[in-house]
Design a protein around this motif. Structure first.
Motif: not given
Length: 507
Positions: A394-400
């Motif tokens: 969930g945290l990493m998805s913010v970049y995309f």
């Protein structure tokens, strides 16, 4: 003699104070960076300004835990600390949004966080004190529910005041918007009211009753023979020399290479820990044991389960702190495309962050009661692994993501992880702790929440400005990777409940 099984509503009452604590904590997490930036803080200054929270917890929680283990008043053992912390935190919540300058806001964060820690720390030990082992997972899950519920409401308060009540979310340069101010005022009232409910609607076992419970037999008094005493004095001295040497060497590196001064917070901290160990060694040799010596000695004699959970906590809370520090800047800059704190677009983005924080806390409130079910069907370790992996993704998805609405899905993963972080490690820990030192070790366990936050506060500003080109969204990616690693490290934990169940199966 065994502890009485409590009813659902008795567990509800003893956990209700967390509703207020987390209401205030959520306001702090969602709005502090906004307040700092509004009062003139630069993007790379924000992490070091946040250092107040972890440093305060590092000092306050073990001390409060140590003294609450030894307290007995008309209000009981833990409840006096709930009440004192709630009163001080409520006052700080009303003052902080009216700070006239950045240094005042930073100072108020110290006071507020110290007060929240005074109120929060005994609540963890409260569950260990009052509930039998087979109800502790439910007890911590109930705390997680109230943490999530309080944080939902606290996080979305500025958005509610702006979009439902028509209170302005903009203000002149250097002034905190009225929507934020009113949110903090309401937070102060809710904080105090919820804690008062727990103080008056719950009871505690007396020290004499706690002495009689059968589980105390699992933790015999330590051997204090002269040989053992000398061994512990030598161990304190060895750790003191090790930490002092490491701290001095690490301090020389940023000095020699002229790196950011924020790094000194961490390196000097290591040296200070070494001095404390050496002082405890000297005092123990000359005068025997006192409160300070006990605190430092017990720090070196943590149960194995606690040591294994330390690494799990380190990486999961590093991830959380990176999210709390940089989500506002990542969303307003990466998704909304602005860093002008006086613009309506920036403040719309900042308000949306409060909604996102409300969503992940709301998910946590719901998931809190599902985790014990999953843990029974698999194990607490597998449950924590699954939850942290979803949170990291969930945290990493913010970049995309470019559409703000899709950030809601990111926060679902974070919410699942948050529910597990607030309950599963504590449920695994409680059964491994000596009951007489429950408060102290719960306070020490906070070290493994605080230290990663100190690391994040000291290095994330350097990483964002030096390696990530001033783009805070990359801090969330790093946090996501740390959270997944934390989940994998959970598999190394020696969970006493699993061992007990295995023994029952064999018999």
């Amino acid at each position: 003699m065994k502890k009485k099984r409590l009813s659902f509503w008795e567990i509800w009452n003893m956990s209700f104070g967390f509703l207020g604590i987390q209401f205030g904590f959520a306001l702090q997490n969602a709005n502090t960076s906004r307040i700092f930036e509004t009062l003139g803080a630069e993007i790379d200054q924000i992490p070091i300004l946040w250092i107040a929270a972890p440093v305060t917890g590092l000092v306050v929680q073990p001390i409060i835990g140590y003294f609450s283990d030894r307290t007995w008043t008309r209000l009981g053992r833990r409840r006096p600390y709930f009440l004192a912390g709630a009163i001080l935190a409520s006052i700080a919540l009303c003052i902080m949004p009216n700070s006239p300058a950045l240094w005042v806001a930073a100072g108020m964060l110290w006071i507020m966080d110290a007060s929240i820690n005074v109120a929060m720390e005994p609540f963890r030990a409260f569950v260990g004190d009052n509930l039998p082992g087979d109800q502790r997972t439910l007890g911590f899950a109930m705390q997680s529910f109230f943490i999530g519920l309080g944080a939902v409401v606290g996080s979305v308060m500025p958005y509610v005041f702006t979009n439902w009540l028509g209170i302005s979310n903009t203000a002149p340069e250097g002034v905190i918007p009225d929507s934020v101010k009113w949110s903090f005022y309401v937070g102060g009232v809710v904080f105090l009211t919820a804690v008062l409910w727990t103080v008056w609607r719950s009871r505690e076992y007396s020290p004499e009753e706690l002495e009689q419970f059968e589980e105390n037999r699992d933790f015999p008094a330590p051997d204090l023979s002269p040989e053992e005493n000398e061994r512990r004095i030598a161990r304190l001295r060895q750790y003191g020399i090790m930490f002092l040497a490491a701290g001095l060497l690490a301090t020389a590196i940023p000095y020699y290479y002229n790196l950011q001064k924020e790094l000194y917070v961490l390196t000097v901290g290591f040296a200070l820990v070494g001095i404390l160990f050496l002082a405890a060694s000297a005092i123990r040799r000359r005068k025997g044991r006192n409160g300070f010596v006990t605190i430092m000695s017990d720090l070196l004699n943590m149960p194995d389960t606690m040591k294994q959970l330390a690494w799990v906590q380190f990486f999961s809370w590093f991830a959380l702190f990176s999210m709390w520090i940089y989500t506002t800047q990542a969303v307003t800059g990466h998704v909304y495309g602005t860093r002008d704190t006086t613009s309506e677009l920036y403040n719309d983005g900042a308000d949306w962050v409060t909604v996102l924080f409300g969503v992940y806390n709301g998910v946590a409130a719901v998931v809190a009661f599902l985790l014990p079910v999953l843990a029974r069907k698999t194990s607490r370790k597998i449950t924590h692994l699954i939850a942290l992996t979803l949170g990291g993704l969930g945290l990493m998805s913010v970049y995309f993501i470019t559409d703000p609405d899709w950030l809601l899905l990111s926060m679902v993963g974070v919410g699942i992880a948050w529910a597990s972080i607030l309950s599963v490690p504590y449920a695994m820990l409680a059964g491994a702790l000596p009951p007489k030192k429950m408060g102290y070790y719960m306070g020490v366990f906070n070290f493994f929440i605080v230290i990663p936050q100190m690391v994040a506060a000291t290095i994330l500003g350097f990483l964002v400005s030096g390696l990530f080109g001033g783009e805070p969204v990359y801090a969330l990616v790093v946090g996501g990777l740390a959270m997944i690693l934390s989940g994998l490290l959970t598999l190394r934990v020696r969970d006493r409940r699993a061992i007990d169940l295995a023994g029952m199966t064999k018999s």
